[in-house]
Scaffold this motif. Structure first.
Motif, PDB file in Angstrom:
ATOM      1  N   LEU A 195     -23.758  -9.156  10.820  1.00 23.64           N
ATOM      2  CA  LEU A 195     -22.449  -9.807  10.887  1.00 23.64           C
ATOM      3  C   LEU A 195     -21.775  -9.821   9.522  1.00 23.64           C
ATOM      4  CD1 LEU A 195     -20.352 -11.328  12.549  1.00 23.64           C
ATOM      5  CD2 LEU A 195     -21.609 -13.445  12.052  1.00 23.64           C
ATOM      6  N   GLY A 196     -22.539 -10.118   8.493  1.00 22.07           N
ATOM      7  CA  GLY A 196     -21.962 -10.107   7.146  1.00 22.07           C
ATOM      8  C   GLY A 196     -21.463  -8.727   6.746  1.00 22.07           C
ATOM      9  N   TYR A 197     -22.284  -7.716   7.017  1.00 31.77           N
ATOM     10  CA  TYR A 197     -21.871  -6.344   6.703  1.00 31.77           C
ATOM     11  C   TYR A 197     -20.681  -5.917   7.560  1.00 31.77           C
ATOM     12  CZ  TYR A 197     -25.892  -5.312   3.707  1.00 31.77           C
ATOM     13  OH  TYR A 197     -26.782  -5.293   2.666  1.00 31.77           O
ATOM     14  N   ALA A 198     -20.684  -6.308   8.825  1.00 29.27           N
ATOM     15  CA  ALA A 198     -19.600  -5.900   9.728  1.00 29.27           C
ATOM     16  C   ALA A 198     -18.261  -6.433   9.250  1.00 29.27           C
ATOM     17  CB  ALA A 198     -19.887  -6.403  11.147  1.00 29.27           C
ATOM     18  N   ARG A 199     -18.235  -7.672   8.824  1.00 27.43           N
ATOM     19  CA  ARG A 199     -16.976  -8.243   8.327  1.00 27.43           C
ATOM     20  C   ARG A 199     -16.487  -7.466   7.096  1.00 27.43           C
ATOM     21  NH1 ARG A 199     -15.813 -12.901  10.981  1.00 27.43           N
ATOM     22  NH2 ARG A 199     -17.532 -14.188  11.785  1.00 27.43           N
ATOM     23  N   ARG A 200     -17.409  -7.140   6.201  1.00 30.59           N
ATOM     24  CA  ARG A 200     -17.025  -6.409   4.994  1.00 30.59           C
ATOM     25  C   ARG A 200     -16.545  -5.002   5.334  1.00 30.59           C
ATOM     26  NH1 ARG A 200     -22.394  -7.256   1.655  1.00 30.59           N
ATOM     27  NH2 ARG A 200     -21.481  -5.630   0.338  1.00 30.59           N
ATOM     28  N   ILE A 201     -17.241  -4.328   6.248  1.00 36.98           N
ATOM     29  CA  ILE A 201     -16.866  -2.959   6.624  1.00 36.98           C
ATOM     30  C   ILE A 201     -15.485  -2.944   7.261  1.00 36.98           C
ATOM     31  CG2 ILE A 201     -17.394  -1.072   8.224  1.00 36.98           C
ATOM     32  CD1 ILE A 201     -20.398  -1.758   7.748  1.00 36.98           C
ATOM     33  N   LEU A 202     -15.227  -3.873   8.173  1.00 35.64           N
ATOM     34  CA  LEU A 202     -13.931  -3.917   8.838  1.00 35.64           C
ATOM     35  C   LEU A 202     -12.814  -4.263   7.869  1.00 35.64           C
ATOM     36  CD1 LEU A 202     -14.908  -5.673  12.188  1.00 35.64           C
ATOM     37  CD2 LEU A 202     -14.383  -3.255  11.829  1.00 35.64           C
ATOM     38  N   LYS A 203     -13.118  -5.126   6.900  1.00 38.86           N
ATOM     39  CA  LYS A 203     -12.093  -5.453   5.906  1.00 38.86           C
ATOM     40  C   LYS A 203     -11.777  -4.234   5.045  1.00 38.86           C
ATOM     41  CE  LYS A 203     -10.696  -8.722   2.413  1.00 38.86           C
ATOM     42  NZ  LYS A 203      -9.393  -8.825   3.064  1.00 38.86           N
ATOM     43  N   LEU A 204     -12.811  -3.509   4.613  1.00 40.21           N
ATOM     44  CA  LEU A 204     -12.581  -2.296   3.833  1.00 40.21           C
ATOM     45  C   LEU A 204     -11.835  -1.257   4.658  1.00 40.21           C
ATOM     46  CD1 LEU A 204     -16.014  -1.938   2.007  1.00 40.21           C
ATOM     47  CD2 LEU A 204     -13.812  -2.420   0.944  1.00 40.21           C
ATOM     48  N   HIS A 205     -12.179  -1.157   5.920  1.00 34.78           N
ATOM     49  CA  HIS A 205     -11.500  -0.219   6.821  1.00 34.78           C
ATOM     50  C   HIS A 205     -10.011  -0.537   6.866  1.00 34.78           C
ATOM     51  CE1 HIS A 205     -10.344   1.505  10.768  1.00 34.78           C
ATOM     52  NE2 HIS A 205     -11.267   2.411  10.496  1.00 34.78           N
ATOM     53  N   SER A 206      -9.702  -1.827   6.983  1.00 32.62           N
ATOM     54  CA  SER A 206      -8.300  -2.251   7.020  1.00 32.62           C
ATOM     55  C   SER A 206      -7.600  -1.977   5.702  1.00 32.62           C
ATOM     56  CB  SER A 206      -8.226  -3.742   7.361  1.00 32.62           C
ATOM     57  OG  SER A 206      -6.899  -4.206   7.321  1.00 32.62           O
ATOM     58  N   GLU A 207      -8.313  -2.224   4.595  1.00 33.51           N
ATOM     59  CA  GLU A 207      -7.712  -2.016   3.277  1.00 33.51           C
ATOM     60  C   GLU A 207      -7.395  -0.547   3.032  1.00 33.51           C
ATOM     61  OE1 GLU A 207     -10.318  -3.738   0.436  1.00 33.51           O
ATOM     62  OE2 GLU A 207      -9.764  -5.809   0.923  1.00 33.51           O
ATOM     63  N   PRO A 227       8.827 -15.136   1.827  1.00 33.39           N
ATOM     64  CA  PRO A 227       7.706 -14.479   2.509  1.00 33.39           C
ATOM     65  C   PRO A 227       7.741 -12.971   2.292  1.00 33.39           C
ATOM     66  CG  PRO A 227       9.434 -14.982   4.085  1.00 33.39           C
ATOM     67  CD  PRO A 227       9.882 -15.570   2.770  1.00 33.39           C
ATOM     68  N   SER A 228       6.577 -12.361   2.236  1.00 34.72           N
ATOM     69  CA  SER A 228       6.506 -10.907   2.074  1.00 34.72           C
ATOM     70  C   SER A 228       5.129 -10.418   2.488  1.00 34.72           C
ATOM     71  CB  SER A 228       6.776 -10.504   0.614  1.00 34.72           C
ATOM     72  OG  SER A 228       5.660 -10.840  -0.197  1.00 34.72           O
ATOM     73  N   PRO A 229       4.991  -9.134   2.854  1.00 37.41           N
ATOM     74  CA  PRO A 229       3.670  -8.581   3.173  1.00 37.41           C
ATOM     75  C   PRO A 229       2.704  -8.677   1.995  1.00 37.41           C
ATOM     76  CG  PRO A 229       5.419  -7.118   3.943  1.00 37.41           C
ATOM     77  CD  PRO A 229       6.082  -8.158   3.095  1.00 37.41           C
ATOM     78  N   ILE A 230       3.213  -8.500   0.783  1.00 33.40           N
ATOM     79  CA  ILE A 230       2.356  -8.596  -0.401  1.00 33.40           C
ATOM     80  C   ILE A 230       1.749  -9.985  -0.493  1.00 33.40           C
ATOM     81  CG2 ILE A 230       2.310  -8.551  -2.920  1.00 33.40           C
ATOM     82  CD1 ILE A 230       4.538  -6.496  -2.844  1.00 33.40           C
ATOM     83  N   THR A 231       2.590 -10.998  -0.324  1.00 36.49           N
ATOM     84  CA  THR A 231       2.117 -12.380  -0.409  1.00 36.49           C
ATOM     85  C   THR A 231       1.044 -12.657   0.636  1.00 36.49           C
ATOM     86  OG1 THR A 231       4.244 -13.141  -1.268  1.00 36.49           O
ATOM     87  CG2 THR A 231       2.817 -14.791  -0.259  1.00 36.49           C
ATOM     88  N   GLU A 232       1.270 -12.190   1.865  1.00 33.63           N
ATOM     89  CA  GLU A 232       0.307 -12.441   2.926  1.00 33.63           C
ATOM     90  C   GLU A 232      -1.012 -11.730   2.684  1.00 33.63           C
ATOM     91  OE1 GLU A 232       0.270 -14.642   5.454  1.00 33.63           O
ATOM     92  OE2 GLU A 232       2.009 -15.357   4.333  1.00 33.63           O
ATOM     93  N   CYS A 233      -0.948 -10.539   2.121  1.00 35.28           N
ATOM     94  CA  CYS A 233      -2.183  -9.811   1.818  1.00 35.28           C
ATOM     95  C   CYS A 233      -2.999 -10.550   0.760  1.00 35.28           C
ATOM     96  CB  CYS A 233      -1.864  -8.399   1.345  1.00 35.28           C
ATOM     97  SG  CYS A 233      -1.298  -7.301   2.658  1.00 35.28           S
ATOM     98  N   LEU A 234      -2.318 -11.029  -0.283  1.00 37.33           N
ATOM     99  CA  LEU A 234      -3.042 -11.778  -1.311  1.00 37.33           C
ATOM    100  C   LEU A 234      -3.563 -13.096  -0.739  1.00 37.33           C
ATOM    101  CD1 LEU A 234      -4.086 -12.140  -4.131  1.00 37.33           C
ATOM    102  CD2 LEU A 234      -1.821 -12.941  -4.848  1.00 37.33           C
TER     103      LEU A 234
END
Length: 284
Positions: free
Chosen positions: A72-84, A267-274
């Motif tokens: 589960l820990g790895y899956a969250r990290r992998i999916l986040k990197l995938h999104s990034e 509001p902006s996409p940059i702000t939401e990403c950070l």
């Protein structure tokens, strides 16, 4: 070269959805699959991919085996990197500047990892960090995001974490031998300083505010040198300090909330990403 089987990101996405939603049915709604399809995916993940049992089933309750918790820990990290990866490659408009305000308290403990991960995902975004007290940050209108400490019942914005204030001293310092006990605290506009003073007064403990600063680094330097006791959020206590409690004759302190505020006027996409990176960073 050793080769390993790959893991389909859709399997991981469903796996994480089960963890977040607490079951196959609700997870299926999130990933737009039927319950039977979700079940088949997890059977494939367990038997064909990782070859380890991932779930513990007790009636309708689903929990994870030790291997499942690791995945589960790895899956969250992998999916986040995938999104990034896709955000970085497919959204070239993610350039510009974002202004963030934070007390000095959280700069060394949380910001380095947060900003490192954000820079890897969005290398063209400029981040301005403004360090001020929570009370000062609450008055500013020009910041995109602000991280502030709030008292219980006065939370506004997104709660990042809640934790207790604790007493801490440097090695070799014995508060029982100090009368009045010297304190190292933030300057007068900090409500946690008043909490510490109120708790000591209520317990009848003699004390004096011996050192004050707007800088957590300065306070911790004084405490590490064995010159005073401080009261800070538990996550800010470094490994070279000792946490004290009622067994040392010190009163218990309340908890506080660390919250993230967004500027509704900008509001902006940059702000939401950070903001997403900040929320994740404070969970670690």
């Amino acid at each position: 070269m050793t080769t390993y089987p790959s893991i389909d990101s859709e399997l991981l996405r469903t796996f994480v959805a089960i963890a977040d939603e607490g079951g196959y049915t609700k997870a299926g709604e999130v990933v737009n699959r039927t319950q039977s399809a979700v079940s088949m995916q997890m059977k494939r993940l367990e038997e064909d991919v990782v070859r380890r049992p991932l779930f513990l089933k007790d009636g309708r309750t689903i929990s994870f085996t030790a291997e499942g918790q690791v995945l589960l820990g790895y899956a969250r990290r992998i999916l986040k990197l995938h999104s990034e990866v896709f955000n970085t490659l497919r959204e070239p408009h993610m350039v510009g500047t974002v202004k963030i305000g934070t007390p000095d308290d959280y700069v060394m403990r949380f910001l380095p990892g947060i900003l490192q991960r954000f820079a890897q995902a969005y290398p063209l975004v400029q981040v301005e960090v403004h360090c001020e007290s929570s009370s000062q940050l609450l008055q500013r209108q020009d910041l995109d995001l602000s991280i502030v400490t709030r008292e219980p019942g006065k939370e506004i914005g997104q709660i990042l974490r809640q934790e207790r204030f604790v007493w801490a001293v440097g090695a070799g310092f014995c508060p029982q031998e100090q009368t009045p006990m010297p304190l190292a605290m933030f300057n007068t506009d900090c409500f946690c300083r008043q909490w510490a003073i109120n708790a000591l007064q209520a317990s009848g403990r003699e004390f004096r505010v011996a050192y004050t600063s707007a800088s957590l680094s300065a306070i911790m330097a004084v405490v590490s040198a064995g010159l005073a006791v401080t009261a800070q959020l538990q996550s800010l206590i470094t490994s070279d300090l000792e946490v004290l409690g009622e067994q040392h004759g010190l009163p218990q302190l309340p908890s506080a909330s660390i919250v993230l505020l967004r500027n509704p006027n900008n509001p902006s996409p940059i702000t939401e990403c950070l903001a997403d990176h900040i929320a994740e960073g404070f969970r670690l």
